[in-house]
Design a protein around this motif. Structure first.
Motif, PDB file in Angstrom:
ATOM      1  N   PHE A   8      10.526  53.001  -4.342  1.00  0.00           N
ATOM      2  CA  PHE A   8      11.911  52.536  -4.395  1.00  0.00           C
ATOM      3  C   PHE A   8      12.367  52.022  -3.036  1.00  0.00           C
ATOM      4  O   PHE A   8      12.972  50.952  -2.935  1.00  0.00           O
ATOM      5  CB  PHE A   8      12.832  53.666  -4.855  1.00  0.00           C
ATOM      6  CG  PHE A   8      14.285  53.337  -4.700  1.00  0.00           C
ATOM      7  CD1 PHE A   8      14.903  52.454  -5.567  1.00  0.00           C
ATOM      8  CD2 PHE A   8      15.031  53.902  -3.686  1.00  0.00           C
ATOM      9  CE1 PHE A   8      16.242  52.140  -5.414  1.00  0.00           C
ATOM     10  CE2 PHE A   8      16.362  53.598  -3.524  1.00  0.00           C
ATOM     11  CZ  PHE A   8      16.975  52.711  -4.398  1.00  0.00           C
ATOM     12  N   GLY A   9      12.088  52.790  -1.991  1.00  0.00           N
ATOM     13  CA  GLY A   9      12.502  52.378  -0.650  1.00  0.00           C
ATOM     14  C   GLY A   9      11.827  51.093  -0.212  1.00  0.00           C
ATOM     15  O   GLY A   9      12.462  50.213   0.370  1.00  0.00           O
ATOM     16  N   THR A  10      10.552  50.977  -0.496  1.00  0.00           N
ATOM     17  CA  THR A  10       9.818  49.770  -0.140  1.00  0.00           C
ATOM     18  C   THR A  10      10.389  48.558  -0.870  1.00  0.00           C
ATOM     19  O   THR A  10      10.620  47.505  -0.276  1.00  0.00           O
ATOM     20  CB  THR A  10       8.326  49.933  -0.472  1.00  0.00           C
ATOM     21  OG1 THR A  10       7.832  51.073   0.214  1.00  0.00           O
ATOM     22  CG2 THR A  10       7.533  48.711  -0.091  1.00  0.00           C
ATOM     23  N   PHE A  11      10.628  48.707  -2.162  1.00  0.00           N
ATOM     24  CA  PHE A  11      11.159  47.604  -2.954  1.00  0.00           C
ATOM     25  C   PHE A  11      12.561  47.211  -2.485  1.00  0.00           C
ATOM     26  O   PHE A  11      12.858  46.031  -2.305  1.00  0.00           O
ATOM     27  CB  PHE A  11      11.189  47.981  -4.434  1.00  0.00           C
ATOM     28  CG  PHE A  11      11.814  46.941  -5.300  1.00  0.00           C
ATOM     29  CD1 PHE A  11      11.133  45.772  -5.595  1.00  0.00           C
ATOM     30  CD2 PHE A  11      13.084  47.117  -5.805  1.00  0.00           C
ATOM     31  CE1 PHE A  11      11.717  44.795  -6.383  1.00  0.00           C
ATOM     32  CE2 PHE A  11      13.670  46.158  -6.592  1.00  0.00           C
ATOM     33  CZ  PHE A  11      12.991  44.993  -6.889  1.00  0.00           C
ATOM     34  N   LEU A  12      13.432  48.193  -2.286  1.00  0.00           N
ATOM     35  CA  LEU A  12      14.808  47.898  -1.890  1.00  0.00           C
ATOM     36  C   LEU A  12      14.861  47.209  -0.532  1.00  0.00           C
ATOM     37  O   LEU A  12      15.568  46.197  -0.366  1.00  0.00           O
ATOM     38  CB  LEU A  12      15.637  49.176  -1.857  1.00  0.00           C
ATOM     39  CG  LEU A  12      17.109  48.972  -1.538  1.00  0.00           C
ATOM     40  CD1 LEU A  12      17.801  48.284  -2.712  1.00  0.00           C
ATOM     41  CD2 LEU A  12      17.780  50.284  -1.232  1.00  0.00           C
ATOM     42  N   LEU A  13      14.124  47.715   0.438  1.00  0.00           N
ATOM     43  CA  LEU A  13      14.147  47.101   1.767  1.00  0.00           C
ATOM     44  C   LEU A  13      13.491  45.723   1.757  1.00  0.00           C
ATOM     45  O   LEU A  13      13.968  44.802   2.424  1.00  0.00           O
ATOM     46  CB  LEU A  13      13.478  48.022   2.786  1.00  0.00           C
ATOM     47  CG  LEU A  13      14.261  49.290   3.099  1.00  0.00           C
ATOM     48  CD1 LEU A  13      13.473  50.185   4.039  1.00  0.00           C
ATOM     49  CD2 LEU A  13      15.618  48.962   3.684  1.00  0.00           C
ATOM     50  N   ARG A  14      12.431  45.562   0.984  1.00  0.00           N
ATOM     51  CA  ARG A  14      11.794  44.246   0.888  1.00  0.00           C
ATOM     52  C   ARG A  14      12.760  43.230   0.311  1.00  0.00           C
ATOM     53  O   ARG A  14      12.887  42.124   0.822  1.00  0.00           O
ATOM     54  CB  ARG A  14      10.549  44.324   0.012  1.00  0.00           C
ATOM     55  CG  ARG A  14       9.883  42.980  -0.192  1.00  0.00           C
ATOM     56  CD  ARG A  14       8.729  43.089  -1.183  1.00  0.00           C
ATOM     57  NE  ARG A  14       8.112  41.818  -1.420  1.00  0.00           N
ATOM     58  CZ  ARG A  14       8.492  40.952  -2.349  1.00  0.00           C
ATOM     59  NH1 ARG A  14       9.516  41.241  -3.119  1.00  0.00           N
ATOM     60  NH2 ARG A  14       7.880  39.812  -2.511  1.00  0.00           N
ATOM     61  N   GLN A  15      13.443  43.592  -0.755  1.00  0.00           N
ATOM     62  CA  GLN A  15      14.400  42.676  -1.369  1.00  0.00           C
ATOM     63  C   GLN A  15      15.544  42.357  -0.406  1.00  0.00           C
ATOM     64  O   GLN A  15      16.020  41.230  -0.353  1.00  0.00           O
ATOM     65  CB  GLN A  15      14.944  43.256  -2.671  1.00  0.00           C
ATOM     66  CG  GLN A  15      13.926  43.359  -3.770  1.00  0.00           C
ATOM     67  CD  GLN A  15      13.326  42.005  -4.123  1.00  0.00           C
ATOM     68  OE1 GLN A  15      12.191  41.724  -3.760  1.00  0.00           O
ATOM     69  NE2 GLN A  15      14.084  41.187  -4.797  1.00  0.00           N
ATOM     70  N   HIS A  16      15.980  43.340   0.350  1.00  0.00           N
ATOM     71  CA  HIS A  16      17.050  43.091   1.323  1.00  0.00           C
ATOM     72  C   HIS A  16      16.582  42.153   2.437  1.00  0.00           C
ATOM     73  O   HIS A  16      17.297  41.228   2.806  1.00  0.00           O
ATOM     74  CB  HIS A  16      17.539  44.396   1.924  1.00  0.00           C
ATOM     75  CG  HIS A  16      18.465  44.185   3.072  1.00  0.00           C
ATOM     76  ND1 HIS A  16      19.740  43.703   2.919  1.00  0.00           N
ATOM     77  CD2 HIS A  16      18.294  44.339   4.399  1.00  0.00           C
ATOM     78  CE1 HIS A  16      20.311  43.578   4.108  1.00  0.00           C
ATOM     79  NE2 HIS A  16      19.441  43.972   5.015  1.00  0.00           N
ATOM     80  N   ALA A  52      20.485  53.136   5.050  1.00  0.00           N
ATOM     81  CA  ALA A  52      21.219  54.355   4.715  1.00  0.00           C
ATOM     82  C   ALA A  52      21.045  54.707   3.241  1.00  0.00           C
ATOM     83  O   ALA A  52      20.922  55.890   2.891  1.00  0.00           O
ATOM     84  CB  ALA A  52      22.693  54.187   5.049  1.00  0.00           C
ATOM     85  N   THR A  53      21.033  53.709   2.374  1.00  0.00           N
ATOM     86  CA  THR A  53      20.832  53.961   0.948  1.00  0.00           C
ATOM     87  C   THR A  53      19.470  54.577   0.692  1.00  0.00           C
ATOM     88  O   THR A  53      19.342  55.565  -0.043  1.00  0.00           O
ATOM     89  CB  THR A  53      20.975  52.658   0.150  1.00  0.00           C
ATOM     90  OG1 THR A  53      22.278  52.128   0.370  1.00  0.00           O
ATOM     91  CG2 THR A  53      20.742  52.880  -1.319  1.00  0.00           C
ATOM     92  N   VAL A  54      18.441  54.009   1.298  1.00  0.00           N
ATOM     93  CA  VAL A  54      17.090  54.561   1.131  1.00  0.00           C
ATOM     94  C   VAL A  54      17.027  55.976   1.697  1.00  0.00           C
ATOM     95  O   VAL A  54      16.429  56.868   1.087  1.00  0.00           O
ATOM     96  CB  VAL A  54      16.040  53.643   1.798  1.00  0.00           C
ATOM     97  CG1 VAL A  54      14.682  54.308   1.845  1.00  0.00           C
ATOM     98  CG2 VAL A  54      15.968  52.318   1.072  1.00  0.00           C
ATOM     99  N   ALA A  55      17.665  56.211   2.825  1.00  0.00           N
ATOM    100  CA  ALA A  55      17.656  57.547   3.426  1.00  0.00           C
ATOM    101  C   ALA A  55      18.346  58.556   2.519  1.00  0.00           C
ATOM    102  O   ALA A  55      17.819  59.655   2.285  1.00  0.00           O
ATOM    103  CB  ALA A  55      18.326  57.511   4.796  1.00  0.00           C
ATOM    104  N   LEU A  56      19.502  58.208   1.978  1.00  0.00           N
ATOM    105  CA  LEU A  56      20.226  59.144   1.115  1.00  0.00           C
ATOM    106  C   LEU A  56      19.473  59.436  -0.176  1.00  0.00           C
ATOM    107  O   LEU A  56      19.395  60.589  -0.606  1.00  0.00           O
ATOM    108  CB  LEU A  56      21.616  58.595   0.808  1.00  0.00           C
ATOM    109  CG  LEU A  56      22.601  58.629   1.967  1.00  0.00           C
ATOM    110  CD1 LEU A  56      23.890  57.915   1.586  1.00  0.00           C
ATOM    111  CD2 LEU A  56      22.883  60.048   2.389  1.00  0.00           C
ATOM    112  N   VAL A  57      18.924  58.404  -0.800  1.00  0.00           N
ATOM    113  CA  VAL A  57      18.172  58.621  -2.035  1.00  0.00           C
ATOM    114  C   VAL A  57      16.938  59.476  -1.756  1.00  0.00           C
ATOM    115  O   VAL A  57      16.603  60.373  -2.540  1.00  0.00           O
ATOM    116  CB  VAL A  57      17.789  57.274  -2.684  1.00  0.00           C
ATOM    117  CG1 VAL A  57      16.790  57.455  -3.800  1.00  0.00           C
ATOM    118  CG2 VAL A  57      19.026  56.565  -3.191  1.00  0.00           C
ATOM    119  N   THR A  58      16.272  59.249  -0.644  1.00  0.00           N
ATOM    120  CA  THR A  58      15.097  60.037  -0.286  1.00  0.00           C
ATOM    121  C   THR A  58      15.473  61.486  -0.009  1.00  0.00           C
ATOM    122  O   THR A  58      14.772  62.408  -0.451  1.00  0.00           O
ATOM    123  CB  THR A  58      14.391  59.419   0.939  1.00  0.00           C
ATOM    124  OG1 THR A  58      14.035  58.082   0.630  1.00  0.00           O
ATOM    125  CG2 THR A  58      13.160  60.206   1.325  1.00  0.00           C
TER     126      THR A  58
END
Length: 78
Positions: A8-16, A52-58
């Motif tokens: 999830f984090g990889t996908f979200l940051l890549r898309q951003h 921050a979103t990836v950090a909170l979800v993790t």
């Protein structure tokens, strides 16, 4: 630490990162900014909400992985 590399984090940051305009990075390069300066002074400040979103979800996921066994067991020995 193993939980930091999630799909999830990889996908979200890549898309951003794909939405960042190349013109900003090109103009910084033309102004003489190197790779690390562009990263820390342009990319990271713009990406703070996504990071921050990836950090909170993790954090929530890791906490749930920790607390779930404590919830379903009825004795400290188990």
């Amino acid at each position: 630490l193993p939980g930091l590399g999630t799909a999830f984090g990889t996908f979200l940051l890549r898309q951003h990162f794909r939405t960042l305009p190349a013109s900003i990075l090109e103009s910084a390069e033309m102004d003489g900014a190197g790779h690390w300066r562009r990263l820390w002074q342009i990319v990271v400040p713009v990406s703070v909400p996504s990071i921050a979103t990836v950090a909170l979800v993790t954090i929530v996921t890791e906490w749930n992985d920790y607390i779930w066994p404590l919830i379903i067991t009825d004795r400290p020995e188990t």
